[in-house]
Design an enzyme around this catalytic site. Structure first.
Site, mmCIF file in Angstrom:
data_model
loop_
_atom_site.group_PDB
_atom_site.id
_atom_site.type_symbol
_atom_site.label_atom_id
_atom_site.label_comp_id
_atom_site.label_asym_id
_atom_site.label_seq_id
_atom_site.Cartn_x
_atom_site.Cartn_y
_atom_site.Cartn_z
ATOM 1 C CB VAL A 16 -1.031 -0.124 1.215
ATOM 2 C CG1 VAL A 16 -1.724 1.437 1.395
ATOM 3 C CG2 VAL A 16 -1.756 -1.302 1.276
ATOM 4 C CB VAL A 35 -5.093 19.891 -0.771
ATOM 5 C CG1 VAL A 35 -4.678 20.543 0.497
ATOM 6 C CG2 VAL A 35 -5.096 18.337 -0.768
ATOM 7 N NE ARG A 47 9.670 -5.059 8.925
ATOM 8 C CZ ARG A 47 8.662 -5.619 8.852
ATOM 9 N NH1 ARG A 47 7.855 -5.861 9.772
ATOM 10 N NH2 ARG A 47 7.959 -6.105 7.439
ATOM 11 C CD GLU A 129 -13.818 4.629 2.883
ATOM 12 O OE1 GLU A 129 -14.794 5.606 3.185
ATOM 13 O OE2 GLU A 129 -14.384 3.459 2.696
ATOM 14 N N GLY A 134 -10.918 -2.016 1.000
ATOM 15 C CA GLY A 134 -10.055 -1.649 0.198
ATOM 16 C C GLY A 134 -10.458 -0.291 -0.469
ATOM 17 C CB ILE A 136 -15.373 -0.688 -1.648
ATOM 18 C CG1 ILE A 136 -15.038 -1.827 -2.519
ATOM 19 C CG2 ILE A 136 -16.857 -0.448 -1.881
ATOM 20 C CD1 ILE A 136 -15.597 -3.208 -2.296
ATOM 21 C CD GLU A 190 -1.004 -11.616 4.212
ATOM 22 O OE1 GLU A 190 -0.209 -11.679 5.082
ATOM 23 O OE2 GLU A 190 -1.672 -10.561 4.268
ATOM 24 C CE LYS A 205 -10.648 -6.047 5.832
ATOM 25 N NZ LYS A 205 -10.628 -6.963 4.610
HETATM 26 P P1 NAP Z 1 3.353 -4.835 3.879
HETATM 27 O O1 NAP Z 1 3.559 -4.902 2.350
HETATM 28 O O2 NAP Z 1 3.938 -5.897 4.626
HETATM 29 O O3 NAP Z 1 4.175 -3.351 4.149
HETATM 30 C C1 NAP Z 1 4.616 -2.978 5.297
HETATM 31 C C2 NAP Z 1 5.543 -1.608 5.257
HETATM 32 O O4 NAP Z 1 5.590 -1.328 6.736
HETATM 33 C C3 NAP Z 1 6.873 -2.138 4.748
HETATM 34 O O5 NAP Z 1 7.482 -1.355 4.032
HETATM 35 C C4 NAP Z 1 7.837 -2.477 6.107
HETATM 36 O O6 NAP Z 1 8.931 -2.223 5.944
HETATM 37 C C5 NAP Z 1 7.090 -1.254 7.074
HETATM 38 N N1 NAP Z 1 7.214 -1.538 8.407
HETATM 39 C C6 NAP Z 1 6.459 -2.573 9.166
HETATM 40 N N2 NAP Z 1 6.980 -2.588 10.350
HETATM 41 C C7 NAP Z 1 7.583 -1.442 10.511
HETATM 42 C C8 NAP Z 1 8.351 -0.947 11.654
HETATM 43 N N3 NAP Z 1 8.433 -1.638 12.964
HETATM 44 N N4 NAP Z 1 9.270 -0.010 11.336
HETATM 45 C C9 NAP Z 1 9.161 0.810 10.052
HETATM 46 N N5 NAP Z 1 8.692 -0.076 9.201
HETATM 47 C C10 NAP Z 1 7.956 -1.117 9.243
HETATM 48 O O7 NAP Z 1 1.901 -4.346 4.211
HETATM 49 P P2 NAP Z 1 0.748 -3.830 3.285
HETATM 50 O O8 NAP Z 1 0.158 -5.069 2.433
HETATM 51 O O9 NAP Z 1 1.251 -2.733 2.490
HETATM 52 O O10 NAP Z 1 -0.305 -3.557 4.421
HETATM 53 C C11 NAP Z 1 0.047 -2.199 5.108
HETATM 54 C C12 NAP Z 1 -1.355 -1.939 6.125
HETATM 55 O O11 NAP Z 1 -2.679 -1.684 4.985
HETATM 56 C C13 NAP Z 1 -1.844 -2.919 6.999
HETATM 57 O O12 NAP Z 1 -2.407 -2.666 8.204
HETATM 58 C C14 NAP Z 1 -2.794 -3.892 6.082
HETATM 59 O O13 NAP Z 1 -3.837 -4.336 7.022
HETATM 60 C C15 NAP Z 1 -3.487 -2.750 5.427
HETATM 61 N N6 NAP Z 1 -4.101 -2.955 4.164
HETATM 62 C C16 NAP Z 1 -3.648 -3.558 3.332
HETATM 63 C C17 NAP Z 1 -4.222 -4.035 2.081
HETATM 64 C C18 NAP Z 1 -3.484 -4.766 0.906
HETATM 65 O O14 NAP Z 1 -4.313 -5.038 -0.030
HETATM 66 N N7 NAP Z 1 -2.064 -5.016 1.119
HETATM 67 C C19 NAP Z 1 -5.646 -3.955 1.869
HETATM 68 C C20 NAP Z 1 -6.281 -2.859 3.080
HETATM 69 C C21 NAP Z 1 -5.636 -2.672 4.167
HETATM 70 P P3 NAP Z 1 10.103 -3.073 5.083
HETATM 71 O O15 NAP Z 1 9.492 -2.702 3.738
HETATM 72 O O16 NAP Z 1 11.405 -2.646 5.296
HETATM 73 O O17 NAP Z 1 9.613 -4.437 5.534
#
Ligand code: NAP
Length: 432
Positions: A16, A35, A47, A129, A134, A136, A190, A205
């Protein structure tokens, strides 16, 4: 005179976050015009800081707390995932009066009270939102467009992974394990699919949707939850023979108890849905949410419920709102919990059931089985003997509306009967 930019901290550069940064960068001019001031990324927390991220490396930091704390950061976008780390960071941001946009349903479903109180205290915005379905738009319609109406029910398919698996099982006849493995290979599940397949993600949700629909604070632990891991290809076959399919549904509804008390129910489970119901046609990784409101009637929202780009669209929508509020003054809607409705216990919920059991293939079995239903005042709608084999027959009973507690007692009693080898599955029917 140049307009002072609005400083943005992006926490996370994964699926995201990288799309949020891309859109912020590529559409900078349009966003500034919408804006009233430019949006400037002050830093991006990850990380591991490395140079292969496709963004300006000088923006990267592995110290999200210091980034959030910077004086030139006005809005924090949290797309890290997890609970403890984002909770601390969001609280720190809100306490300093910075607005927050988050996609983190797991966090919101657990700590919505604490986060909202922090936002209220410092008069900052908290937008989410992207946390439900996602791309929607469903949070804003419930919180704003329907703010003058009375919502009675919100039901939908809010988890793309399980919908992909159930749609594929229905289409191919393959079993659960095989289809889950295929979903993993295609990137729809996953490595650890528990949160999706056991319904935890959908329950988070549902908690968010129930809270905003019914002006009552609902957390994930208030949501009754069953996953899809016990669904078999035989269940889907029977569902088809009943002109239904099986969907993992999140259902939030206002109910009236037999004593006339108003309660709410929030629940997640796989259910048989008739083919002519709008949710039955939502296939693959798509999501859909149906809202029933007193004056508006039935509304349906459909689209991509996950994925970097669709989720980033919802994040950006919130970001523009939060930035406008920073620029012009004013605030977005606050948490509304004035109704304080109680949660109805699952045992009081009335639904129709499908009970499939393996029974001895001899006379009198049907009467013995039917007697267990009638003892608890459960009226049977249809009975069908599915197949005969050396091990007996498969009997499928579909009931009229019955209380969950009565049905559970019946299933336990059926399990004890000599003529019942096993109760293979118990599923609810929705939308009939
Ligand atoms: P992701 O691909 O696992 O990305 C997580 C990111 O956060 C990575 O860049 C990671 O760093 C960074 N990170 C995690 N822990 C950290 C920490 N302690 N300090 C600094 N950086 C940290 O996750 P995602 O799929 O984008 O999802 C992110 C959020 O959006 C979640 O809450 C998820 O539930 C929500 N969401 C996701 C989706 C989807 O379709 N993916 C849809 C709706 C909501 P690194 O890159 O260095 O590992």
């Amino acid at each position: 005179m140049t307009t002072k930019p609005i400083g943005i901290a992006v926490l996370g550069l994964g699926n995201v976050g990288s799309e949020v940064v891309r859109i912020l960068t590529e559409n900078a001019e349009d966003l500034a015009a919408r804006v009233g001031a430019p949006l400037e990324i002050r830093g991006i927390a990850v990380r591991r800081v490395d140079g292969k991220r496709g963004v300006d490396t000088s923006l990267l930091t592995d110290d999200p707390a210091s980034l959030v704390d910077r004086d030139d950061v006005d809005i924090v976008v949290e797309v890290l995932g997890g609970i403890d780390v984002p909770r601390k960071l969001i609280l720190a941001a809100l306490e300093k009066g910075k607005s927050v946009v988050t996609a983190n349903k797991a966090l919101l479903a657990e700590y919505t009270g604490e986060l909202n109180e922090a936002a209220e205290k410092s008069r900052a915005d908290l937008y989410f939102e992207a946390a439900v379905a996602g791309a929607i738009p469903v949070v804003r319609p419930l919180m704003q467009s329907l703010a003058g109406d009375r919502v009675n029910k919100v039901a939908g398919i809010v988890n793309g992974t399980t919908n992909f698996i159930l749609s594929a099982m229905d289409e191919t006849g393959a079993d659960y394990a095989e289809t889950l493995a295929e979903a993993g290979r295609l990137g729809y599940a996953e490595a650890d699919p528990t949160a999706d397949v056991e319904g935890y993600d959908a329950a988070s949700k549902a908690a968010i949707l129930a809270s905003i629909a019914f002006h009552t604070r609902v957390t994930a632990s208030d949501v009754y939850r069953e996953g899809i891991s016990k669904i078999t290809s035989a269940d889907l076959e029977t569902a088809r023979s009943l002109d239904c399919t099986i969907k993992l549904l999140a259902i939030c509804e206002r109910i009236t108890t037999p004593k006339g008390k108003e309660r709410i129910s929030a629940r997640v489970y796989p259910a048989l849905v008739p083919h002519d119901h709008p949710l039955a046609t939502v296939n693959g990784a798509f999501n859909a949410v149906v809202v029933e409101a007193e004056a508006a009637g039935r509304l349906m929202f459909y689209g991509q419920g996950a994925g970097g780009s669709p989720t980033a669209s919802a994040v950006l929508g919130d970001l523009v709102m939060a930035a406008r509020n920073k620029f012009y003054g004013g605030r977005g809607p606050l948490e509304s919990k004035y109704a304080k409705l109680k949660i109805a216990p699952m045992g009081d919920i009335l639904t129709r059931y499908y009970v499939s059991m393996q029974v001895a293939d001899k006379t009198g079995v049907l009467a013995t089985v039917a007697a267990e239903f009638s003892k608890r005042d459960i009226s049977i709608s249809t009975v069908r003997q599915e197949e005969s084999s050396e091990n007996g027959a498969r009997l499928v009973v579909v009931t009229h509306l019955a209380a969950d507690s009565a049905l559970s007692e019946t299933v336990s009693a059926l399990d004890e009967l000599d003529v019942v080898t096993s109760v293979a599955s118990v599923l609810r029917l929705e939308g009939t």
